[in-house]
Design a protein around this motif. Structure first.
Motif, mmCIF file in Angstrom:
data_model
loop_
_atom_site.group_PDB
_atom_site.id
_atom_site.type_symbol
_atom_site.label_atom_id
_atom_site.label_comp_id
_atom_site.label_asym_id
_atom_site.label_seq_id
_atom_site.Cartn_x
_atom_site.Cartn_y
_atom_site.Cartn_z
ATOM 1 N N MET A 1 24.562 20.969 -11.885
ATOM 2 C CA MET A 1 24.290 19.758 -11.198
ATOM 3 C C MET A 1 25.149 18.974 -11.486
ATOM 4 O O MET A 1 25.699 18.110 -10.574
ATOM 5 N N GLY A 2 25.767 18.701 -12.649
ATOM 6 C CA GLY A 2 26.915 17.749 -12.636
ATOM 7 C C GLY A 2 28.213 18.008 -12.443
ATOM 8 O O GLY A 2 29.002 17.145 -12.224
ATOM 9 N N GLY A 3 28.443 19.418 -12.663
ATOM 10 C CA GLY A 3 29.938 19.822 -12.545
ATOM 11 C C GLY A 3 29.979 20.245 -10.992
ATOM 12 O O GLY A 3 31.362 20.476 -10.757
ATOM 13 N N MET A 4 29.012 20.759 -10.208
ATOM 14 C CA MET A 4 29.380 21.295 -8.823
ATOM 15 C C MET A 4 28.632 20.486 -7.584
ATOM 16 O O MET A 4 29.281 20.135 -6.790
ATOM 17 N N LEU A 5 27.540 20.307 -7.857
ATOM 18 C CA LEU A 5 26.571 19.635 -6.788
ATOM 19 C C LEU A 5 26.901 18.205 -6.532
ATOM 20 O O LEU A 5 27.066 17.755 -5.401
ATOM 21 N N LEU A 6 27.179 17.518 -7.724
ATOM 22 C CA LEU A 6 27.081 16.184 -7.420
ATOM 23 C C LEU A 6 28.884 15.703 -7.474
ATOM 24 O O LEU A 6 29.038 14.600 -7.485
ATOM 25 N N THR A 7 29.798 16.720 -7.456
ATOM 26 C CA THR A 7 31.142 16.081 -7.598
ATOM 27 C C THR A 7 31.663 16.092 -6.246
ATOM 28 O O THR A 7 32.818 15.634 -5.975
ATOM 29 N N ARG A 8 30.719 16.543 -5.081
ATOM 30 C CA ARG A 8 31.580 16.532 -3.713
ATOM 31 C C ARG A 8 31.707 15.159 -3.265
ATOM 32 O O ARG A 8 30.565 14.477 -3.157
ATOM 33 N N SER A 9 32.729 14.805 -2.885
ATOM 34 C CA SER A 9 33.028 13.407 -2.319
ATOM 35 C C SER A 9 32.487 12.894 -1.138
ATOM 36 O O SER A 9 32.014 11.999 -0.934
ATOM 37 N N SER A 10 32.073 14.054 -0.289
ATOM 38 C CA SER A 10 31.408 13.585 0.985
ATOM 39 C C SER A 10 29.751 13.450 0.849
ATOM 40 O O SER A 10 29.198 13.257 1.923
ATOM 41 N N LEU A 11 29.376 13.448 -0.434
ATOM 42 C CA LEU A 11 27.804 13.406 -0.565
ATOM 43 C C LEU A 11 27.368 11.839 0.129
ATOM 44 O O LEU A 11 28.199 11.160 -0.365
ATOM 45 N N THR A 12 26.492 11.683 0.635
ATOM 46 C CA THR A 12 26.046 10.393 0.897
ATOM 47 C C THR A 12 25.134 9.862 -0.179
ATOM 48 O O THR A 12 24.826 10.622 -1.246
ATOM 49 N N LYS A 13 24.982 8.576 -0.200
ATOM 50 C CA LYS A 13 24.067 8.060 -1.376
ATOM 51 C C LYS A 13 22.712 8.790 -1.406
ATOM 52 O O LYS A 13 22.155 8.982 -2.391
#
Length: 487
Positions: free
Chosen positions: A313-325
């Motif tokens: 969760m913290g190291g892979m899914l939430l690190t992508r810069s293109s994620l919207t809010k």
């Protein structure tokens, strides 16, 4: 069907429910229930109630919408061929896929059988559901049956169509030619069997496919049919289903191994397109890679590998810069619900707080906020407060059975047994097709038993409603209604 490799997967790719289903499409829908043995276990409320009662539900599933990024077939079907896998040291397979049906007859209708046993033939005559003969004998007929909730009939129709392909009963182990259409039929059939809890048949019929790494599930194997075309004939959703399948069989460690390999290859394909500066294709495969991670987290939750969940969760899914809010918010909300599942209320509150901060400023709490807040109140045993919160959530999504079910749980543990029964009964009367789901039926049947020793009459009334409004259930009627099977 052949023009859309994803095809019918939108109905099944999220079985069993995942904490991440809602990320594919923010529009909520009714949660799909699955047999209790496959639900992530929770200790919540166990100290105060020992009956077979479904605890509060954490997951709101959503339609697995068509993939939002449009790509051509070359990108969609890309997968390392058996020869390429041999070069990487994984060993090029030499076997072929030779599947066949493992039952000669159609799947029976267990609801109809139960109605005949408990209520008699006169009541059975009230059962009006679509059958195989009522639809066109093609993929359009399959879609019609699925849309009507007639999943067993849809399985039976896939059997007829696969028999036409020479892959019917008794053909397992015999040479067969594969096409996008035939493999999509198999994917649909196996996904339906998983949905219906027919795990023994699922395992037997899925076994010849392995992990879809055989020579003859690639276009290159049929140069005379697909001149110059390359890549996987089987859809990515089919690969994901086969990788996840051990979850249904109570073997999450095997599923974790399969999914890890699937994630490695998906990530390598994404990197391939990154190097070639094809941003659209790279994003397409990024999303596929993340979908595999969602399944890996579900395995880790079943195996109690909580540090793995945090790492992903913290190291892979939430690190992508293109994620919207909104995508970030969905992930933090899902993360918080996982913390609740493992009993860490403080950790859940922290994740939910981050999710709230990502919401648009000065907007009222939405459905996600209210459900998160309600689950926290349940975890703190503040059932009256939780009920009020879920009630507000229901105003935003009337008829949401996940919320209704949780409201009933709150009423029960607040000592309001009759109110809980009335809530469930009103929900069923208002919308029987939606509200007659497995979790609510198990809970209402349990409440009837708590209310009176003479609960059978009320359970049989529920069976009458099921007979008239439900083509299929994911678990047996006897388990749902806690009825004794008759000889």
């Amino acid at each position: 069907m052949t023009n859309n490799p994803k095809g019918l997967s939108e109905y099944f790719a999220n079985d069993p429910p995942s904490f991440f289903d809602e990320l594919t499409n923010p529009k909520p829908r009714e949660p799909q229930s699955e047999p209790e043995v496959n639900k992530p276990k929770t200790n919540m409320l166990a100290s105060t109630f020992t009956g077979r009662y479904q605890p509060p539900e954490y997951v709101e599933t959503a339609d697995d919408a068509e993939e939002p990024i449009k790509v051509n077939d070359e990108v969609r079907n890309l997968w390392p061929s058996p020869a390429e896998q041999g070069k990487t040291g994984t060993g090029a397979p030499t076997h072929l896929v030779m599947p066949g049906l493992h039952i000669a007859n159609d799947l029976p209708d267990p609801i109809g059988v139960a109605v005949n046993q408990h209520l008699g033939e006169a009541e059975l005559l009230q059962r009006k559901i679509l059958g195989v003969e009522d639809v066109t004998q093609d993929e359009r007929g399959i879609r019609q049956l699925i849309n009507a909730g007639c999943f067993r009939a849809a399985v039976n129709l896939t059997g007829r169509l696969l028999t036409i392909y020479g892959q019917g009963y008794g053909r397992s182990g015999q040479p067969a030619k594969h096409s996008p259409h035939s493999l999509q039929l198999w994917f649909t059939r196996l996904a339906l069997l998983a949905k219906l809890g027919e795990y023994e048949l699922l395992q037997a019929e899925a076994e010849p496919f392995g992990q879809l790494n055989a020579l003859d599930v690639f276009y290159e194997f049929y140069p005379e049919m697909y001149s110059g075309k390359q890549g996987s004939i089987a859809s990515f959703s089919f690969r994901l289903l086969l990788s996840e399948m051990p979850i249904y069989l109570g073997k999450p460690h095997l599923a974790l191994d399969n999914l890890s390999k699937l994630h490695v290859i998906s990530s390598e394909i994404k990197q391939h397109y990154e190097k070639s500066r094809n941003g659209n294709a790279s994003e397409f495969w990024q999303r596929r890679s993340e979908r595999v991670l969602h399944s890996i987290i579900n395995c880790a939750l079943m195996m109690k590998k909580y540090s793995m969940i945090d790492d992903i969760m913290g190291g892979m899914l939430l690190t992508r810069s293109s994620l919207t809010k909104e995508e970030q918010r969905s992930l933090y909300s899902a993360w918080g619900r996982i913390y609740l599942q493992i009993g860490d209320i403080f950790g859940a509150e922290q994740k939910f707080a981050v999710a709230r901060r990502l919401r648009e400023i000065n907007t009222a709490p939405d459905l996600r906020d209210l459900v998160d807040k309600g689950l926290i109140a349940v975890a703190k045993n503040d059932f009256p407060e939780a009920y009020l919160i879920f009630q507000k959530a229901l105003h935003l999504d009337s008829g949401n059975t996940m919320i209704l079910n949780n409201m009933g749980v709150c009423l029960l543990y607040a000592g309001k047994l009759k109110d809980a029964i009335n809530l469930y009964e009103r929900a069923i009367n208002l919308n029987p097709q939606k509200s007659l789901n497995e979790s609510l039926l198990v809970n209402l049947s349990t409440l009837y038993e708590l209310e009176s020793n003479n609960s059978k009459v009320k359970k049989l009334n529920l069976l009458r409603l099921i007979n008239r409004f439900k083509p299929d259930l994911n678990i047996s009627v006897e388990i749902c209604l806690k009825l004794q099977a008759t000889n």
